[in-house]
Write a protein that holds these residues in place. Structure first.
Motif, mmCIF file in Angstrom:
data_model
loop_
_atom_site.group_PDB
_atom_site.id
_atom_site.type_symbol
_atom_site.label_atom_id
_atom_site.label_comp_id
_atom_site.label_asym_id
_atom_site.label_seq_id
_atom_site.Cartn_x
_atom_site.Cartn_y
_atom_site.Cartn_z
ATOM 1 N N PRO A 282 -5.555 -1.003 6.082
ATOM 2 C CA PRO A 282 -4.928 -0.457 7.613
ATOM 3 C C PRO A 282 -5.346 1.018 7.704
ATOM 4 O O PRO A 282 -4.991 1.726 6.678
ATOM 5 N N PHE A 283 -5.914 1.585 8.591
ATOM 6 C CA PHE A 283 -6.006 2.990 8.875
ATOM 7 C C PHE A 283 -5.537 3.317 10.096
ATOM 8 O O PHE A 283 -6.263 2.905 11.300
ATOM 9 N N SER B 64 -11.464 -2.574 -3.189
ATOM 10 C CA SER B 64 -12.918 -2.619 -3.304
ATOM 11 C C SER B 64 -13.300 -1.073 -3.534
ATOM 12 O O SER B 64 -12.701 -0.153 -3.101
ATOM 13 N N PRO B 65 -14.633 -0.944 -4.108
ATOM 14 C CA PRO B 65 -15.059 0.275 -4.449
ATOM 15 C C PRO B 65 -15.081 1.372 -3.098
ATOM 16 O O PRO B 65 -14.909 2.565 -3.419
ATOM 17 N N ASP B 66 -15.515 0.711 -2.091
ATOM 18 C CA ASP B 66 -15.603 1.616 -0.698
ATOM 19 C C ASP B 66 -14.144 1.752 -0.230
ATOM 20 O O ASP B 66 -14.143 2.570 0.725
ATOM 21 N N GLY B 67 -13.403 1.215 -0.774
ATOM 22 C CA GLY B 67 -11.894 1.520 -0.255
ATOM 23 C C GLY B 67 -11.357 0.732 1.105
ATOM 24 O O GLY B 67 -10.418 0.914 1.647
ATOM 25 N N GLN B 68 -12.430 -0.040 1.696
ATOM 26 C CA GLN B 68 -12.101 -0.854 2.736
ATOM 27 C C GLN B 68 -11.345 -2.019 2.650
ATOM 28 O O GLN B 68 -10.933 -2.493 3.753
ATOM 29 N N ALA B 69 -10.988 -2.413 1.657
ATOM 30 C CA ALA B 69 -10.320 -3.522 1.360
ATOM 31 C C ALA B 69 -9.493 -3.598 0.124
ATOM 32 O O ALA B 69 -9.684 -2.949 -1.163
ATOM 33 N N VAL B 70 -8.446 -4.638 0.007
ATOM 34 C CA VAL B 70 -7.494 -4.768 -1.130
ATOM 35 C C VAL B 70 -8.118 -6.498 -1.546
ATOM 36 O O VAL B 70 -7.620 -7.199 -0.609
ATOM 37 N N LEU B 71 -8.258 -6.679 -2.673
ATOM 38 C CA LEU B 71 -8.381 -8.076 -3.324
ATOM 39 C C LEU B 71 -7.083 -8.344 -4.033
ATOM 40 O O LEU B 71 -6.639 -7.483 -4.803
ATOM 41 N N HIS C 68 4.634 6.909 1.683
ATOM 42 C CA HIS C 68 4.947 5.934 2.617
ATOM 43 C C HIS C 68 4.033 4.933 2.201
ATOM 44 O O HIS C 68 3.205 4.927 1.575
ATOM 45 N N THR C 69 4.849 3.579 2.501
ATOM 46 C CA THR C 69 4.503 2.142 2.119
ATOM 47 C C THR C 69 4.098 1.441 3.355
ATOM 48 O O THR C 69 4.545 1.798 4.525
ATOM 49 N N ALA C 70 3.194 0.461 3.242
ATOM 50 C CA ALA C 70 2.816 -0.500 4.247
ATOM 51 C C ALA C 70 2.568 -1.607 3.381
ATOM 52 O O ALA C 70 1.914 -1.904 2.419
ATOM 53 N N HIS C 71 3.356 -2.756 3.953
ATOM 54 C CA HIS C 71 3.171 -4.140 3.577
ATOM 55 C C HIS C 71 1.802 -4.746 3.882
ATOM 56 O O HIS C 71 1.614 -4.771 5.233
ATOM 57 N N LEU D 241 0.818 -1.154 -0.072
ATOM 58 C CA LEU D 241 -0.007 0.125 0.069
ATOM 59 C C LEU D 241 0.941 1.113 0.202
ATOM 60 O O LEU D 241 1.984 1.356 0.746
ATOM 61 N N VAL D 242 0.397 2.142 -0.627
ATOM 62 C CA VAL D 242 1.225 3.577 -0.855
ATOM 63 C C VAL D 242 0.337 4.536 -0.594
ATOM 64 O O VAL D 242 -0.857 4.824 -1.459
#
Length: 381
Positions: free
Chosen positions: A375-376, A349-356, A328-331, A321-322
């Motif tokens: 992650p937030f 995902s469209p709502d930005g809550q997940a990465v597939l 800044h990045t996150a694994h 994630l960038v």
């Protein structure tokens, strides 16, 4: 990490699989042992359809619906598709024909357009969110041309927007302004200094290269090898990766605009491969060729970086994630990669809550669709 569906993979990362206001996800079914390939649609998020998080979805027809079952034909080629997010129409290419099906009425699939004898349709196609227009590239071997076509989804009528003397593919409508149609000059990255192209239909159908890879380079006389561009949702622009195999840098992930400021280096990195951007433009997610060491920094965007590996066969791939503003990045996850469809191809995902992403089991080689929550705030590398 949650397995969303085993024996399946996502569509290509610059196209869309979500529909019904993000409540369903179209997936490609893939089982080489049983000789099955096709497209299905499943509820999203997975936990809303069945049982606790982390469990596999029920395969009953009430949960998974088959869009199409495709011929195996010996060695399968991955099936890519695109979904009109607002119109709930899905399109795909098979046997040099463009097919369309309504995911709301579930009427029978129609063959919308067929290439003329001797011509070949590229396997990637794109449909506007309203479902009215479809773009695809048609190759004509006799004269070597590649023709960018726009096809009316109501009538199947085709209009030629551009004719190129080289291999064009990765066609995609801009989600923000679909009068912009992006496409790629395909070829070995280190030999292709003009990868990212677009045409502006209807006011300016003449295609042009929209990213000057020579000007990106810190090395006089060299260009930055780039690709896997993905057009933005919140602006008329795109994100793309500058590959580790590039002879010149800076390598990493960039943002760029066809009619706007110069491309911006978001994060340095030698191993970025494919990328996606969130709907609000705040985040980028990417996979890697080889392990990501988290050493990227935007402190000195002209700093030299070492070359990354040129092959991912049997190697690790990380999902990263960038933060677009800070770099800044996150694994997020680790998987394995070989040939299609065993590329992670991460998307939001469209709502930005997940990465597939596509997860490959290292021991068996089986591919599944997996998800991780966003992650937030992200853990900064």
């Amino acid at each position: 990490m949650t397995i969303v569906r085993a024996g399946a993979h996502l569509t290509y990362p610059h196209t869309n699989g979500f529909h019904d206001d993000g409540q369903h996800l179209a997936i490609a079914r893939y089982d080489p042992r049983e000789g099955t390939i096709g497209i299905s649609t499943i509820p999203w998020p997975a936990g809303a359809a069945n049982g606790p998080a982390g469990s596999a979805l029920d395969d009953s027809p009430a949960v998974e619906r088959v869009v199409c079952a495709l011929p195996w034909a010996g060695t399968p080629h991955p099936v890519w598709f695109d979904v009109a997010a607002d119109a709930n129409l899905i399109v795909w290419v098979r046997d040099d024909a463009l097919h369309l099906r309504d995911l709301t009425q579930w009427t029978a699939a129609v063959r919308l357009y067929a290439a003329p004898a001797g011509a070949v349709l590229d396997g990637l196609c794109s449909i506007t969110a309203d479902g009215r227009r479809v773009a695809v590239v048609e190759h004509h071997p006799p004269d070597g041309s590649y023709r960018l076509l726009e096809i009316c989804s109501a009538t199947g009528a085709a209009q030629e927007l551009a004719r190129l003397p080289w291999h064009a593919n990765h066609v995609q409508f801009s989600p923000h302004t679909p009068d912009w149609i992006g496409f790629a000059h395909e070829g070995p990255a280190r030999q292709t200094p003009d990868r990212i192209w677009a045409c502006h239909d209807p006011s300016g159908p003449e295609p042009r290269c929209v990213v000057d890879q020579w000007r990106l380079s810190e090395q006089p006389g060299g260009f930055v090898a780039a690709g896997h561009e993905r057009w933005m949702f919140h602006d008329v622009g795109m994100v793309f990766c500058a590959y580790g195999e590039s002879d010149a840098g800076p390598r990493g992930i960039y943002t760029a605009w066809p009619d706007g400021p110069a491309p911006r280096l978001v994060v340095l990195g030698d191993r970025f491969w494919h990328c996606d951007i969130s709907r609000d433009g705040q985040w980028i997610v990417a996979d890697t060729q080889g392990p990501y060491d988290g050493a990227s920094s935007t402190t000195d965007v002209h700093a030299s970086s070492s070359r990354g590996p040129r092959s991912t066969t049997g190697h690790v791939s990380d999902v990263v994630l960038v933060d677009v503003q800070s770099g800044h990045t996150a694994h997020l996850a680790r998987t394995w990669a070989s040939r299609h469809p065993h590329h992670p191809h991460p998307v939001f995902s469209p709502d930005g809550q997940a990465v597939l992403y596509n997860h490959t089991d290292r021991a068996t080689g089986d591919v599944s669709i997996a998800s991780v929550p966003m992650p937030f705030p992200p853990k900064v590398a």
